[in-house]
Design a protein around this motif. Structure first.
Motif, PDB file in Angstrom:
ATOM      1  N   ASP A  24       0.793  -1.228   0.000  1.00  0.00           N
ATOM      2  CA  ASP A  24       0.000   0.000   0.000  1.00  0.00           C
ATOM      3  C   ASP A  24       0.831   1.287   0.000  1.00  0.00           C
ATOM      4  O   ASP A  24       0.283   2.377   0.152  1.00  0.00           O
ATOM      5  CB  ASP A  24      -0.980   0.002   1.178  1.00  0.00           C
ATOM      6  CG  ASP A  24      -0.289   0.032   2.527  1.00  0.00           C
ATOM      7  OD1 ASP A  24       0.927  -0.244   2.602  1.00  0.00           O
ATOM      8  OD2 ASP A  24      -0.973   0.320   3.529  1.00  0.00           O
ATOM      9  N   ASN A  27      -0.374   3.808  -2.676  1.00  0.00           N
ATOM     10  CA  ASN A  27      -1.647   4.445  -2.326  1.00  0.00           C
ATOM     11  C   ASN A  27      -1.468   5.479  -1.218  1.00  0.00           C
ATOM     12  O   ASN A  27      -2.079   6.550  -1.261  1.00  0.00           O
ATOM     13  CB  ASN A  27      -2.689   3.402  -1.928  1.00  0.00           C
ATOM     14  CG  ASN A  27      -3.274   2.711  -3.140  1.00  0.00           C
ATOM     15  OD1 ASN A  27      -3.526   3.333  -4.160  1.00  0.00           O
ATOM     16  ND2 ASN A  27      -3.476   1.411  -3.028  1.00  0.00           N
ATOM     17  N   LYS A  31      -2.329   9.379  -1.716  1.00  0.00           N
ATOM     18  CA  LYS A  31      -3.283  10.063  -0.829  1.00  0.00           C
ATOM     19  C   LYS A  31      -2.642  11.290  -0.193  1.00  0.00           C
ATOM     20  O   LYS A  31      -3.280  12.336  -0.051  1.00  0.00           O
ATOM     21  CB  LYS A  31      -3.804   9.099   0.231  1.00  0.00           C
ATOM     22  CG  LYS A  31      -4.795   8.119  -0.339  1.00  0.00           C
ATOM     23  CD  LYS A  31      -5.301   7.142   0.688  1.00  0.00           C
ATOM     24  CE  LYS A  31      -6.220   6.158  -0.028  1.00  0.00           C
ATOM     25  NZ  LYS A  31      -6.789   5.182   0.832  1.00  0.00           N
ATOM     26  N   HIS A  86      -8.537   3.229  -7.589  1.00  0.00           N
ATOM     27  CA  HIS A  86      -7.469   3.985  -6.918  1.00  0.00           C
ATOM     28  C   HIS A  86      -7.381   5.380  -7.543  1.00  0.00           C
ATOM     29  O   HIS A  86      -6.397   5.710  -8.195  1.00  0.00           O
ATOM     30  CB  HIS A  86      -6.127   3.260  -7.060  1.00  0.00           C
ATOM     31  CG  HIS A  86      -6.173   1.817  -6.689  1.00  0.00           C
ATOM     32  ND1 HIS A  86      -6.088   1.395  -5.387  1.00  0.00           N
ATOM     33  CD2 HIS A  86      -6.304   0.703  -7.445  1.00  0.00           C
ATOM     34  CE1 HIS A  86      -6.165   0.077  -5.357  1.00  0.00           C
ATOM     35  NE2 HIS A  86      -6.293  -0.374  -6.598  1.00  0.00           N
ATOM     36  N   LEU A  89      -4.181   7.541  -6.711  1.00  0.00           N
ATOM     37  CA  LEU A  89      -2.973   7.028  -7.348  1.00  0.00           C
ATOM     38  C   LEU A  89      -2.996   7.305  -8.847  1.00  0.00           C
ATOM     39  O   LEU A  89      -1.985   7.692  -9.437  1.00  0.00           O
ATOM     40  CB  LEU A  89      -2.800   5.534  -7.069  1.00  0.00           C
ATOM     41  CG  LEU A  89      -1.546   4.866  -7.613  1.00  0.00           C
ATOM     42  CD1 LEU A  89      -0.287   5.593  -7.161  1.00  0.00           C
ATOM     43  CD2 LEU A  89      -1.502   3.403  -7.195  1.00  0.00           C
TER      44      LEU A  89
END
Length: 143
Positions: A24, A27, A31, A86, A89
Protein backbone atom coordinates in the motif's frame (compact mmCIF):
# COMPACT_ATOMS: atom_id res chain seq x y z
CA UNK A 1 2.40 25.58 -5.97
CA UNK A 2 0.46 28.76 -6.67
CA UNK A 3 3.67 30.63 -7.51
CA UNK A 4 4.65 27.94 -9.99
CA UNK A 5 1.29 27.92 -11.67
CA UNK A 6 1.36 31.69 -12.13
CA UNK A 7 4.60 31.39 -14.05
CA UNK A 8 4.37 30.13 -17.58
CA UNK A 9 7.98 28.94 -17.82
CA UNK A 10 8.88 27.65 -14.34
CA UNK A 11 8.77 23.95 -13.64
CA UNK A 12 10.17 21.80 -10.87
CA UNK A 13 11.12 18.17 -10.54
CA UNK A 14 10.67 16.81 -7.03
CA UNK A 15 11.75 13.43 -5.68
CA UNK A 16 10.01 10.90 -3.48
CA UNK A 17 10.95 7.37 -2.49
CA UNK A 18 8.98 4.14 -2.61
CA UNK A 19 10.71 1.35 -0.74
CA UNK A 20 8.71 -1.77 -1.60
CA UNK A 21 8.14 -2.85 2.00
CA UNK A 22 4.35 -3.00 1.68
CA UNK A 23 1.81 -3.16 -1.10
CA UNK A 24 0.00 0.00 0.00
CA UNK A 25 2.99 2.38 -0.22
CA UNK A 26 1.89 3.80 -3.58
CA UNK A 27 -1.65 4.44 -2.33
CA UNK A 28 -0.38 6.14 0.84
CA UNK A 29 1.95 8.32 -1.22
CA UNK A 30 -0.84 9.25 -3.64
CA UNK A 31 -3.28 10.06 -0.83
CA UNK A 32 -0.65 12.33 0.73
CA UNK A 33 -0.06 14.09 -2.61
CA UNK A 34 -3.77 14.66 -3.20
CA UNK A 35 -4.50 15.70 0.40
CA UNK A 36 -1.72 18.31 0.37
CA UNK A 37 -2.34 19.27 -3.28
CA UNK A 38 1.29 18.87 -4.30
CA UNK A 39 0.47 18.04 -7.89
CA UNK A 40 0.45 20.55 -10.70
CA UNK A 41 1.16 20.76 -14.41
CA UNK A 42 4.32 22.65 -13.41
CA UNK A 43 5.53 19.89 -11.07
CA UNK A 44 6.88 16.51 -12.12
CA UNK A 45 7.67 13.84 -9.58
CA UNK A 46 10.61 11.52 -9.84
CA UNK A 47 9.90 8.42 -7.80
CA UNK A 48 13.07 6.69 -6.74
CA UNK A 49 13.38 3.25 -5.23
CA UNK A 50 16.50 2.72 -3.16
CA UNK A 51 17.89 -0.77 -3.47
CA UNK A 52 17.65 -1.78 0.17
CA UNK A 53 16.40 -5.35 -0.07
CA UNK A 54 19.23 -6.69 2.09
CA UNK A 55 18.33 -4.27 4.90
CA UNK A 56 14.62 -5.14 4.81
CA UNK A 57 15.31 -8.84 4.58
CA UNK A 58 17.70 -8.81 7.55
CA UNK A 59 15.00 -7.02 9.60
CA UNK A 60 12.42 -9.61 8.49
CA UNK A 61 10.31 -6.93 6.76
CA UNK A 62 10.47 -8.86 3.46
CA UNK A 63 10.75 -12.60 3.00
CA UNK A 64 12.22 -12.53 -0.51
CA UNK A 65 13.09 -10.26 -3.39
CA UNK A 66 9.98 -11.13 -5.38
CA UNK A 67 7.84 -9.78 -2.55
CA UNK A 68 9.63 -6.43 -2.90
CA UNK A 69 9.10 -6.38 -6.67
CA UNK A 70 5.41 -7.22 -6.24
CA UNK A 71 4.99 -4.46 -3.65
CA UNK A 72 6.43 -1.97 -6.11
CA UNK A 73 4.91 -3.05 -9.43
CA UNK A 74 1.56 -4.76 -8.73
CA UNK A 75 -0.13 -1.57 -7.46
CA UNK A 76 0.95 0.18 -10.67
CA UNK A 77 -0.52 -2.59 -12.82
CA UNK A 78 -3.71 -2.54 -10.74
CA UNK A 79 -4.23 1.21 -11.13
CA UNK A 80 -3.51 0.97 -14.85
CA UNK A 81 -6.19 -1.68 -15.31
CA UNK A 82 -8.71 -0.25 -12.79
CA UNK A 83 -8.05 3.49 -12.32
CA UNK A 84 -11.45 3.96 -10.67
CA UNK A 85 -10.45 1.74 -7.74
CA UNK A 86 -7.47 3.98 -6.92
CA UNK A 87 -8.41 7.53 -8.04
CA UNK A 88 -5.70 9.28 -6.00
CA UNK A 89 -2.97 7.03 -7.35
CA UNK A 90 -4.28 7.45 -10.89
CA UNK A 91 -4.14 11.25 -10.50
CA UNK A 92 -0.70 11.19 -8.91
CA UNK A 93 0.82 8.96 -11.60
CA UNK A 94 -0.17 11.52 -14.24
CA UNK A 95 2.50 13.75 -12.69
CA UNK A 96 5.29 11.17 -12.43
CA UNK A 97 8.12 12.03 -14.80
CA UNK A 98 10.00 8.81 -15.52
CA UNK A 99 9.07 5.19 -15.77
CA UNK A 100 9.52 3.26 -12.56
CA UNK A 101 11.89 0.73 -14.09
CA UNK A 102 14.20 3.47 -15.36
CA UNK A 103 14.32 5.13 -11.96
CA UNK A 104 14.78 1.78 -10.27
CA UNK A 105 17.85 1.12 -12.34
CA UNK A 106 19.25 4.58 -11.57
CA UNK A 107 19.06 4.10 -7.79
CA UNK A 108 22.19 4.26 -5.62
CA UNK A 109 24.72 1.45 -5.39
CA UNK A 110 25.46 1.44 -9.10
CA UNK A 111 29.20 1.78 -8.61
CA UNK A 112 29.80 -1.76 -9.79
CA UNK A 113 28.06 -3.53 -12.63
CA UNK A 114 28.16 -7.30 -12.52
CA UNK A 115 28.75 -9.36 -15.61
CA UNK A 116 25.85 -11.05 -17.37
CA UNK A 117 27.28 -14.45 -16.48
CA UNK A 118 27.34 -13.61 -12.77
CA UNK A 119 23.79 -12.26 -12.93
CA UNK A 120 22.48 -15.43 -14.58
CA UNK A 121 23.88 -17.53 -11.75
CA UNK A 122 21.86 -15.75 -9.09
CA UNK A 123 18.52 -17.08 -7.88
CA UNK A 124 15.45 -15.28 -9.17
CA UNK A 125 12.54 -13.65 -7.36
CA UNK A 126 11.02 -15.63 -4.53
CA UNK A 127 14.12 -17.84 -4.29
CA UNK A 128 16.29 -14.82 -3.48
CA UNK A 129 16.32 -14.65 0.30
CA UNK A 130 19.98 -13.94 0.90
CA UNK A 131 22.15 -10.87 0.69
CA UNK A 132 23.53 -8.86 -1.10
CA UNK A 133 21.00 -6.64 -2.81
CA UNK A 134 20.40 -7.89 -6.36
CA UNK A 135 22.33 -6.18 -9.12
CA UNK A 136 20.69 -4.07 -11.81
CA UNK A 137 21.17 -6.84 -14.37
CA UNK A 138 19.35 -9.28 -12.07
CA UNK A 139 16.49 -6.85 -11.63
CA UNK A 140 16.17 -6.36 -15.40
CA UNK A 141 16.01 -10.10 -15.99
CA UNK A 142 13.18 -10.48 -13.43
CA UNK A 143 10.94 -7.61 -14.51
Amino acid sequence: MADLEESKYQNVELRLSVYGRSRDEWNKLAKWAVKHQVYSDNVRWLVQMPRLFDVYHSKKQLSNFQEMLENIFLPLFEVTIHPGKHPELHLFLQHVLLSVLTVWMMSPSQSSISSTLTARCRPAGRMRTIRPTPTTSTICMQT
